[in-house]
Write an enzyme that holds these catalytic residues in place. Sequence first.
Site, short mmCIF file in Angstrom:
data_model
loop_
_atom_site.label_atom_id
_atom_site.label_comp_id
_atom_site.label_asym_id
_atom_site.label_seq_id
_atom_site.Cartn_x
_atom_site.Cartn_y
_atom_site.Cartn_z
N SER A 155 0.83 -1.20 0.00
CA SER A 155 0.00 0.00 0.00
C SER A 155 0.86 1.25 0.00
O SER A 155 1.91 1.29 0.65
CB SER A 155 -0.90 0.02 1.25
OG SER A 155 -1.55 1.28 1.37
N TYR A 168 -2.32 -0.85 9.90
CA TYR A 168 -2.37 -1.23 8.48
C TYR A 168 -1.05 -0.87 7.79
O TYR A 168 -0.44 -1.72 7.12
CB TYR A 168 -3.54 -0.52 7.80
CG TYR A 168 -3.68 -0.83 6.33
CD1 TYR A 168 -4.24 -2.03 5.91
CD2 TYR A 168 -3.27 0.08 5.36
CE1 TYR A 168 -4.38 -2.33 4.55
CE2 TYR A 168 -3.41 -0.20 4.00
CZ TYR A 168 -3.96 -1.41 3.61
OH TYR A 168 -4.09 -1.69 2.28
#
Length: 260
Positions: A155, A168
């Site tokens: 990401s 995350y």
Amino acid sequence: MAQSHSQPLPLQDRVAIVTGSSRGIGREIALHLASLGARLVINYTSNSAQADSVAAQINAGSATPRAVVVQADVSDPAQVKSLFDSAERAFDSPIHILVNSAGVLDGTYPSVAATTVESFDRTFSVNARGAFACAREAANRLKRGGGGRIILVTSSQVAALRPGFGAYAASKAAVEAMVKVLAKELKGTQISANCVAPGPIATEMFFEGKSAEVVDRIVQESPMGRLGETKDVAPVVAFLATDASEWVNGQILRVNGGYV
């Protein structure tokens, strides 16, 4: 004179496992790799109907199945091993390509101070442990001598480091560090290992828990003035899966329209 159409596709008959490919980015990656000639293992955790739909789309008009569906939770190494076993059996072939696209995100976007241990553990279990289990299996089992590709989806939050993404971003950062080490460890195999790190992409996972105002703000932050789409990511993954990417190894490709 008529043009010859016998030129093989770039991934002709190579076997690719794409985890988390029943929806979102993983689904688009699977469809794109299939369009380049690959034979696909569509992996899902819970939604068999969506996974079956992807396989049916790939198999439409083909005399022999070019996609099979296999359920496996990537956070469980035994299920990951079974996923690879199923892939080899289904196509009677070594596996050439692993794309690990399975991932989870806490849609409440808690601060680190407000993140529960349960949320942290689930995030790391799927995103970091899952990527490790898939990469480890691939490192031991992918075809040697050419065409072997390990591609882990991370990401652009690892670079953006926005509030609400503590666990995350940390889970994806762990994967990016691991892939750089893995690429060096695979010396001599001709298997490459890279990450593709999308920015904001219009998927169910992205929209979860976000107000229209938040989405609009993210669009305004993009130099391209829009959200990314799954079709913006799939061709980059496909490039890494083909022979054209042979000299790209141990890298993080951020696909985010300049968001970060």
